[in-house]
Design a protein around this motif. Structure first.
Motif, PDB file in Angstrom:
ATOM      1  N   GLY A  10       1.250 -20.000  87.247  1.00 18.79           N
ATOM      2  CA  GLY A  10      -0.116 -20.102  87.736  1.00 18.79           C
ATOM      3  C   GLY A  10      -0.444 -19.186  88.909  1.00 18.79           C
ATOM      4  O   GLY A  10       0.443 -18.673  89.602  1.00 18.79           O
ATOM      5  N   TRP A  67      -1.239 -17.027  80.538  1.00 16.64           N
ATOM      6  CA  TRP A  67      -1.093 -17.990  81.630  1.00 16.64           C
ATOM      7  C   TRP A  67      -2.422 -18.526  82.128  1.00 16.64           C
ATOM      8  O   TRP A  67      -2.499 -19.665  82.615  1.00 16.64           O
ATOM      9  N   SER A  69      -4.789 -19.643  80.522  1.00 16.77           N
ATOM     10  CA  SER A  69      -5.257 -20.770  79.713  1.00 16.77           C
ATOM     11  C   SER A  69      -4.690 -22.107  80.196  1.00 16.77           C
ATOM     12  O   SER A  69      -5.133 -23.163  79.757  1.00 16.77           O
ATOM     13  N   GLY A  70      -3.707 -22.073  81.084  1.00 15.42           N
ATOM     14  CA  GLY A  70      -3.176 -23.315  81.641  1.00 15.42           C
ATOM     15  C   GLY A  70      -1.719 -23.567  81.313  1.00 15.42           C
ATOM     16  O   GLY A  70      -1.040 -22.764  80.665  1.00 15.42           O
ATOM     17  N   MET A  71      -1.259 -24.726  81.761  1.00 14.33           N
ATOM     18  CA  MET A  71       0.157 -25.065  81.673  1.00 14.33           C
ATOM     19  C   MET A  71       0.673 -25.150  80.241  1.00 14.33           C
ATOM     20  O   MET A  71       1.833 -24.865  79.965  1.00 14.33           O
ATOM     21  N   ASP A 147      -4.584 -27.173  80.036  1.00 13.92           N
ATOM     22  CA  ASP A 147      -3.831 -27.296  81.285  1.00 13.92           C
ATOM     23  C   ASP A 147      -3.008 -28.581  81.326  1.00 13.92           C
ATOM     24  O   ASP A 147      -2.973 -29.285  82.333  1.00 13.92           O
TER      25      ASP A 147
END
Length: 198
Positions: A10, A67, A69-71, A147
């Motif tokens: 992140g 990355w 786009s979230g976890m 996420d």
């Protein structure tokens, strides 16, 4: 074999800098996360990067091109990068500097006792790290959208989850803002030892 997976891609938008690069107790959070997984018994360790280009030691670094786009995409990237002989993975987050190696070791011990899914708990609440057996990798990856990481899988299969108390092995407090970082650094400067610090 118990592999380790550190999610560190992140940008740290609320913090103002990628969390992987933050210095804490004389080491970057990404280096600390790798060390905790290794000392807890994970080998190899895969670290997923994205916003920051980081040279790391003691781990295999992979980049998540999605990355932003979230976890979820980072978790999928990390699972795909694990070696084929990894029987299970311990998933940790880069922004929890008070989680100690003992929490990782307890999850691995639970897996050796037969758990296919194990979650560290603090005060009875499930947090991180999380251990997942290979047989569940595909479904974990399928449900990791946006996420979120392994949480949708864990909620879908409560019957699989073995809770592992880790109150004396660390603290899941995370660093999201400059205030969090200041508070964590102040706490770390106290003379009492960090919980679970090896």
């Amino acid at each position: 074999m118990s592999a380790g997976l550190l999610l560190a891609a992140g940008s740290g938008s609320r913090l103002g800098t990628p969390k992987a690069l933050v210095e804490f107790r004389g080491e970057r959070l990404v280096d600390r996360g790798i060390r905790v997984l290794r000392e807890g018994g994970c080998h190899p360790v895969v670290v997923v990067l994205g916003a920051a280009t980081v040279q790391v030691r003691g781990a295999v670094a992979v980049r998540n091109p999605e990355w932003r786009s979230g976890m979820g995409s980072s978790l999928r990237t990390g699972l795909e990068a694990l070696p084929g002989d990894a029987e299970r993975v311990v998933i940790a987050l880069v922004d929890q500097p008070f989680v100690g190696p003992e929490a990782v070791a307890r999850l691995i011990a639970a897996a050796r006792d037969g758990a296919s899914v194990a979650v560290a708990t603090y005060g009875g609440e499930p947090r991180n790290p999380v251990l997942i057996a290979r047989e569940h990798f595909a479904e974990v990856a399928r449900l990791a959208v946006g996420d979120v990481g392994a949480r949708p899988f864990l909620r879908a299969h409560p019957e699989l989850v073995v809770e592992v108390p880790c109150d004396d092995a660390g603290d899941p407090a995370d660093i999201d803002t400059p205030a969090d970082l200041s508070a964590s650094r102040a706490r770390a400067s106290q003379p009492s030892p960090e919980p679970g610090h090896a």
